[in-house]
Design a protein around this motif. Structure first.
Motif, PDB file in Angstrom:
ATOM      1  N   ILE A 132       6.878   4.019  -7.282  1.00 48.70           N
ATOM      2  CA  ILE A 132       6.084   2.864  -7.725  1.00 48.70           C
ATOM      3  C   ILE A 132       6.541   1.603  -6.993  1.00 48.70           C
ATOM      4  N   LEU A 133       7.868   1.411  -6.870  1.00 46.70           N
ATOM      5  CA  LEU A 133       8.373   0.240  -6.168  1.00 46.70           C
ATOM      6  C   LEU A 133       8.007   0.285  -4.682  1.00 46.70           C
ATOM      7  N   GLU A 134       8.111   1.454  -4.084  1.00 51.03           N
ATOM      8  CA  GLU A 134       7.775   1.581  -2.663  1.00 51.03           C
ATOM      9  C   GLU A 134       6.305   1.264  -2.412  1.00 51.03           C
ATOM     10  N   ASP A 135       5.435   1.788  -3.261  1.00 55.20           N
ATOM     11  CA  ASP A 135       4.007   1.504  -3.098  1.00 55.20           C
ATOM     12  C   ASP A 135       3.712   0.018  -3.293  1.00 55.20           C
TER      13      ASP A 135
ATOM     14  N   THR B 143       4.633  -2.730   5.287  1.00 56.54           N
ATOM     15  CA  THR B 143       4.273  -1.318   5.408  1.00 56.54           C
ATOM     16  C   THR B 143       5.313  -0.508   6.164  1.00 56.54           C
ATOM     17  N   SER B 144       6.105  -1.146   7.014  1.00 54.30           N
ATOM     18  CA  SER B 144       7.102  -0.425   7.800  1.00 54.30           C
ATOM     19  C   SER B 144       8.469  -0.523   7.129  1.00 54.30           C
ATOM     20  N   LYS B 145       9.084   0.622   6.895  1.00 53.29           N
ATOM     21  CA  LYS B 145      10.400   0.624   6.260  1.00 53.29           C
ATOM     22  C   LYS B 145      11.485   0.040   7.167  1.00 53.29           C
ATOM     23  N   LYS B 146      11.190  -0.069   8.462  1.00 50.19           N
ATOM     24  CA  LYS B 146      12.174  -0.653   9.372  1.00 50.19           C
ATOM     25  C   LYS B 146      12.379  -2.142   9.098  1.00 50.19           C
ATOM     26  N   GLU B 147      11.416  -2.785   8.438  1.00 48.98           N
ATOM     27  CA  GLU B 147      11.545  -4.209   8.133  1.00 48.98           C
ATOM     28  C   GLU B 147      12.391  -4.458   6.893  1.00 48.98           C
ATOM     29  N   TRP B 148      12.529  -3.462   6.034  1.00 53.10           N
ATOM     30  CA  TRP B 148      13.174  -3.679   4.739  1.00 53.10           C
ATOM     31  C   TRP B 148      14.645  -4.079   4.850  1.00 53.10           C
TER      32      TRP B 148
END
Length: 722
Positions: A288-291, A300-305
């Motif tokens: 839910i948190l990821e969405d 949208t890109s996990k590389k930015e997180w």
């Protein structure tokens, strides 16, 4: 007579004299014992011996060194410009390019790299700290299943009794005699109160409502004539494994394939009832948190997180196991650069701009009360009650069904009925007695692949008595709220002595002791207790008598009872004093050993207590006989949360508190969030303000620190005693 031999002769004659070469018995070094009077150690007694503080100090030193270098460089450049000295072309060009780049580079807004998450039982609020308002979405996930939640449960919600042959009972009997008795008593009390306030009441109001609802029939409206028709979620040919948020609530109940809704959080706890494994429970939370991060924040890109930090809001009265699991999730799965936690009540004061307040947060399924003073939550004032706006919704539907609601098939396990009931509560319920009259309302029932039906019904005092459950919580349906508790997530224990180390509160313990049933023999530790002791309370159904108990403790003529003297205790308030409005008779949270209940036993007690009495109990434990503090907290009660958005709730609560503490009637004041801020987002707004305090916030946990120390860092990084 034999002569005695001397010691030397004994050594020589008996062979006791040492004849070796004085070598040690062992090659191991022999350490002499220390002098117990003079030894001293400073191990773990200085901040620079903790990794968390060392890294923090090192970062501060690096920051100071960088600023000093920048300042020296700026002074040198100014000096060269004053003397007219020309620099090498390469250096001039390089500095010019750097200055131009610095001027052209846009400055990032404060908090633009900080994600703020407030996770509730019904809604998730998430957004960047630089944003004005959060994104709100339901905290629900729909997974593929053989049947949906309404088909899986045979009994509808609210639960109705049936006859032996399976046919439905009459509306006046379908909820059992206990509910009927309480509902009838509440109706009579409201009528008496309205007459005392000179409000006009019709003697046959109930009959008018019942007769109208019995004969009304719905009106069918075709889909093209319904301007407010619902856009249902369409299931594609390749059906996804799960659907999240608002789209999950709009999946038709008759979808193919079927989807079942899962709510990972229930009543402020992890939902251990509907899940079979702890891993799947926290997996749904992470999905839910990821969405939400991808769809609502656009990351949208996990590389930015890893470039972002996270501020996570936790309850005032938290479980350490839950906090540790959330910290691991944010660090490992989401890989945020830094993470910090803030308590709900403290975040609410940040959002409202208050330094001291008594925060009452009424959520969908949980109500928390805590007094905050100078940026710190007072531990012994924390109260967590397991009811909220969802209980008001269910009770309102039960009362309407009792009075022959025309849509008698309503079932809150069905998604469209759940959304309909929430809408009815928001539009109809009120705490203003002036709005209690026979009125006609209507609603539209929209079901997927069926024409819209328009219902008309009448309501009288149900619109007022349903939210009155906050002050008489025994009217709520509480039988299912402890099911599955501690089934998946065990109690946190200390690694040294094995004792439970979850936070405790004197106010919460006082309330649990008041609710707890009495011992079978009426004795505690072999000593019979007087009638005024809470352990002698006859049954749980008599909880409302606790309100009278508060009035007895207030030494005013109004609260005195003939033949029942005020209990002699050190915490008994004097006239106009700041006594403890508590139930158990203990003095300001001072626990008595013979009345203490073990933690394991308290897990079996549902904290459901009248809201007004709970607020006074919390304030009394925060003030601790300080008259000035008592008046400050009574004058700074701030109500937040979606459960408080009932018309007339604030003046009604103020009136109830004034009737319980007439000696402080002039000081009691219920405040609202300033600047017309929505009470539902005050906590999130305060957490976003907290996330912008990078220079003064020392509670950030970095990846390096977590890799080395894990969740043990919480003891050093939290602003409160973790």
């Amino acid at each position: 007579m034999v002569a005695r031999k001397s010691g030397r002769a004994l050594l020589r004659d008996e062979g006791l004299q040492r004849t070796d070469n004085n070598m040690d018995l062992s090659s191991w070094p022999q350490i002499p014992p220390i002098n117990q009077k003079n030894y001293y150690t400073d191990y773990l007694k200085r901040d620079d011996q903790f990794l968390a503080f060392r890294l923090q100090n090192e970062e501060a030193r690096n920051r100071m060194a960088k600023s000093a270098k920048d300042r020296d460089r700026a002074l040198a450049m100014e000096k060269q410009n004053d003397l007219g000295m020309a620099e090498p072309d390469a250096e001039v060009d390089g500095d010019t390019n750097m200055e131009d780049a610095a001027e052209e580079a846009p400055t990032e807004a404060a908090g633009s790299k900080v994600i703020v998450i407030h996770l509730g039982s019904q809604n998730l609020r998430i957004g960047l700290a630089s944003g004005a308002l959060p994104k709100t979405l339901p905290m629900v996930i729909a997974r593929k299943a053989t049947s949906n939640e309404s088909e899986e449960r045979e009994e509808p919600k609210p639960k109705r009794l049936k006859l032996d042959d399976g046919s439905p009972m009459e509306p006046e009997k379908m909820f059992g005699p206990e509910f009927s008795s309480q509902y009838t008593t509440m109706c009579a009390d409201l009528k008496v109160h309205m007459r005392q306030n000179k409000r006009r009441t019709l003697p046959n109001s109930k009959e008018m409502v019942v007769n109208y609802n019995r004969r009304t029939v719905p009106e069918t409206i075709s889909e093209h004539n319904d301007p407010m028709r619902v856009d249902w979620t369409e299931i594609p040919q390749a059906a996804p494994e799960y659907i999240i948020g608002q789209q999950a609530l709009r999946i038709p109940d008759s979808s193919n394939p079927r989807y079942k809704l899962y709510w990972p959080m229930r009543h402020g706890w992890c939902n251990e009832t509907d899940y079979d494994s702890k891993r799947l429970l926290f997996l749904d939370i992470s999905l839910i948190l990821e969405d939400a991060i991808k769809m609502q924040l656009g990351l949208t890109s996990k590389k930015e997180w890893p470039q972002y930090s996270c501020v996570f809001v936790i309850p005032d009265f938290y479980d350490k196991s839950y906090v540790s699991q959330i910290l691991e999730m944010l660090m490992r799965e989401f890989a945020f650069a830094r993470v910090c936690f803030i308590q709900e009540s403290l975040a609410a004061t940040f959002g409202a701009g208050f330094t001291s307040a008594c925060v009452v947060d009424i959520g969908a399924q949980k109500t928390s009360i805590c007094c905050v003073e100078e940026g710190m939550c007072i531990d012994n004032s924390r109260v967590n009650l397991k009811y909220g706006g969802a209980d008001v919704t269910e009770t309102f539907i039960k009362m309407m069904l009792y009075d022959h609601f025309p849509y008698e098939e309503i079932n809150l396990w069905r998604r469209y009925d759940f959304l309909l009931a929430e809408e009815l509560k928001k539009n109809v319920c009120t705490m203003n007695e002036a709005g209690v009259s026979v009125q006609v309302y209507d609603f539209h029932l929209r079901v997927a692949d069926e024409p819209t039906r328009k219902y008309t019904f009448k309501a009288y005092d149900e619109v007022h008595l349903a939210p009155m459950g906050y002050f008489q919580p025994s009217i709520f349906e509480n039988s299912h709220k402890l099911q599955g508790r501690r089934k998946l997530i065990g109690r946190s224990v200390d690694i040294y002595d094995g004792q439970p180390n979850d936070p405790v509160s004197a106010a919460q313990s006082e309330i649990l002791t008041a609710i707890a049933p009495p011992p079978a023999n009426g004795q505690v530790n072999g000593e019979s207790q007087p009638n005024m002791d809470v352990q002698s309370t006859p049954s749980r159904s008599q909880q409302p008598s606790a309100v009278n108990r508060v009035q007895e403790l207030d030494a005013t003529p109004r609260s005195s009872v003939a033949g029942s003297p005020v209990p002699e205790a050190s915490g008994t308030p004097q006239a106009g004093g700041a006594g403890t409005p508590v139930v158990s008779g203990q003095a300001h949270g001072t626990s008595q050993p013979n009345r203490a209940r073990p933690v394991e036993e308290r897990d079996d007690i549902l904290p459901s207590f009248p809201l007004d009495t709970a607020i006074l109990t919390s304030i009394a434990h925060a003030a601790r006989s300080d008259d000035r503090k008592m008046r400050d907290f009574l004058g700074g009660i701030m109500v937040v949360g979606g459960g408080s958005l009932i018309n007339g709730f604030h003046p009604f609560l103020e009136e109830r508190l004034q009737s319980l503490r007439p000696g402080f009637a002039k000081d009691i004041m219920i405040g609202t969030p300033p600047r017309d801020l929505d009470p539902q987002v005050v906590v999130w707004k305060g957490a976003s303000v907290f996330g912008k305090l990078n220079s003064t916030n020392d509670s950030w946990i970095s990846q390096l620190e977590y890799d080395r120390l894990g969740h043990r860092l919480m003891a050093y990084k939290c602003m409160w005693a973790y």
